[in-house]
Every structure is written in structure tokens, then in C-alpha cells.
Design an enzyme around this catalytic site. Structure first.
Site, mmCIF file in Angstrom:
data_model
loop_
_atom_site.group_PDB
_atom_site.id
_atom_site.type_symbol
_atom_site.label_atom_id
_atom_site.label_comp_id
_atom_site.label_asym_id
_atom_site.label_seq_id
_atom_site.Cartn_x
_atom_site.Cartn_y
_atom_site.Cartn_z
ATOM 1 N N HIS A 178 -34.327 23.564 11.682
ATOM 2 C CA HIS A 178 -34.997 22.452 12.365
ATOM 3 C C HIS A 178 -35.731 22.934 13.625
ATOM 4 O O HIS A 178 -36.844 22.494 13.917
ATOM 5 C CB HIS A 178 -33.952 21.379 12.722
ATOM 6 C CG HIS A 178 -34.536 20.160 13.336
ATOM 7 N ND1 HIS A 178 -35.265 19.243 12.626
ATOM 8 C CD2 HIS A 178 -34.488 19.689 14.609
ATOM 9 C CE1 HIS A 178 -35.649 18.265 13.420
ATOM 10 N NE2 HIS A 178 -35.196 18.506 14.632
ATOM 11 N N PHE A 180 -34.925 13.609 24.496
ATOM 12 C CA PHE A 180 -33.923 14.438 23.837
ATOM 13 C C PHE A 180 -33.688 15.684 24.695
ATOM 14 O O PHE A 180 -34.633 16.289 25.183
ATOM 15 C CB PHE A 180 -34.404 14.845 22.434
ATOM 16 C CG PHE A 180 -33.318 15.414 21.566
ATOM 17 C CD1 PHE A 180 -32.429 14.572 20.915
ATOM 18 C CD2 PHE A 180 -33.184 16.773 21.418
ATOM 19 C CE1 PHE A 180 -31.424 15.091 20.113
ATOM 20 C CE2 PHE A 180 -32.188 17.301 20.625
ATOM 21 C CZ PHE A 180 -31.298 16.462 19.974
ATOM 22 N N VAL A 234 -36.283 22.420 23.382
ATOM 23 C CA VAL A 234 -35.834 22.574 22.010
ATOM 24 C C VAL A 234 -34.875 23.762 22.000
ATOM 25 O O VAL A 234 -35.267 24.883 22.330
ATOM 26 C CB VAL A 234 -37.014 22.810 21.045
ATOM 27 C CG1 VAL A 234 -36.526 22.887 19.608
ATOM 28 C CG2 VAL A 234 -38.062 21.707 21.196
ATOM 29 N N GLU A 242 -42.635 14.114 19.415
ATOM 30 C CA GLU A 242 -43.495 12.973 19.735
ATOM 31 C C GLU A 242 -44.442 13.238 20.907
ATOM 32 O O GLU A 242 -45.302 12.406 21.214
ATOM 33 C CB GLU A 242 -42.637 11.745 20.036
ATOM 34 C CG GLU A 242 -41.903 11.195 18.826
ATOM 35 C CD GLU A 242 -40.659 11.988 18.428
ATOM 36 O OE1 GLU A 242 -40.293 11.947 17.241
ATOM 37 O OE2 GLU A 242 -40.053 12.661 19.290
#
Length: 163
Positions: free
Chosen positions: A95, A25, A88, A65
Site C-alpha cells: 500500500h 491520516f 506515509v 486526497e
């Protein structure tokens, strides 16, 4: 008084096994961090080729993860150091806060429980621009994470064994 310090060219680094856990991601960022990290390791004598027995790279779906995979790798006993790479980026919901709190806690827990250093290379930024700057536009923190890993692998090899 004894002083212990890590090195970036110690003989034990030639035998060091390093695992990289990389979040897919935000891969625009994480692939750049990975590239900088591998460049650092290569320039310090670590074989990072695809056929290398020294470096393994594991891709995970996202930063959340990272911890569970790092834990499994640490328990394997194969690696002297693990590098966690992720990104992130703050959005409009809480979130961001949940993800970064859990991944940082998880990575710290893996290192503490296993005794294997886990380098925290998860960028936490407010914007994509900030992440890009940290992954190569201005400097590449991946290089720094690679250097930290080498220093910790070397340092851990010089410390007395735990009881």
C-alpha cells in the site's frame, strides 16, 4: 545573462496567498509539520492568524486526497503557492508504494499543469520514529517546506510571464 532567484523577504511576499493542504491520516506527524511550516511563514512576515487573508489551510483525509484538492486550489487563481503536507509510513503491505507513487505524481502534475508551485511536503519513511524525527524531534521539515514556498512565490513573481 540574466539570473533569476527567489528571496525570503521580497515585497511581493507581503501580498502572497498560500494554501496548505494537510493530510489528517498520521496527524501526529502532519500537525507537527504544519506547526513548523506556519512558524517559518510567520517569522518571514506572512500573516498566519486565523483571520488571515494570506494563508488558508485545508484538511484532507489522507495523502492520496492531497492532489485533487491542490488541483482545485490551483485552478481557483487565488494562490501563488501551495504546500502539500502528509506522512506515509511503510507498513507490511505494498500500500505504501501505491500511495506515495500516486501522491507524488499527482502533486507534480498539479504544479506542471497549473504553473502554480506545489511544495511536496509528504514524508515517506520506513518507521514512525523516522517520521517523528523529521517532524520535530531532530528538526522540523515543515519549516523547510515553508521556506521553499516563500522562495518559489518570490521567484515566480520575478520570472517573465509565460506566452
Amino acid at each position: 545573462m540574466t539570473t533569476f532567484e527567489g528571496s525570503f523577504s521580497a515585497p511581493e511576499l507581503g501580498r502572497a496567498r498560500i494554501a496548505l493542504v494537510v493530510a489528517r491520516f498520521n496527524d501526529l506527524i502532519t500537525t507537527r509539520l504544519l506547526s513548523g511550516c506556519l512558524d517559518c511563514l510567520t517569522r518571514h512576515g506572512i500573516d498566519t492568524s486565523r483571520s488571515s487573508a494570506q494563508v488558508d489551510t485545508v484538511w484532507v483525509p489522507g495523502s492520496l486526497e492531497i492532489s485533487v484538492v491542490a488541483q482545485r486550489l490551483a485552478r481557483s487563481g487565488r494562490y501563488q503557492v501551495i504546500i502539500a503536507l502528509g506522512a506515509v509510513i511503510r507498513g507490511d503491505t505494498p500500500h505504501f508504494d501505491v500511495v506515495i507513487a500516486e501522491v507524488s505524481r499527482g502533486v507534480a502534475s498539479v504544479a506542471r499543469d497549473s504553473g502554480i508551485p506545489v511544495i511536496f511536503g509528504v514524508l515517506t519513511t520506513d518507521t514512525l520514529q523516522q517520521a517523528l524525527e523529521r517532524a520535530g524531534i531532530k528538526s522540523n521539515l515543515g519549516w523547510t517546506y515553508g521556506l521553499e514556498a516563500l522562495e518559489m512565490a518570490s521567484l515566480m513573481a520575478t520570472l517573465p510571464p509565460s506566452p
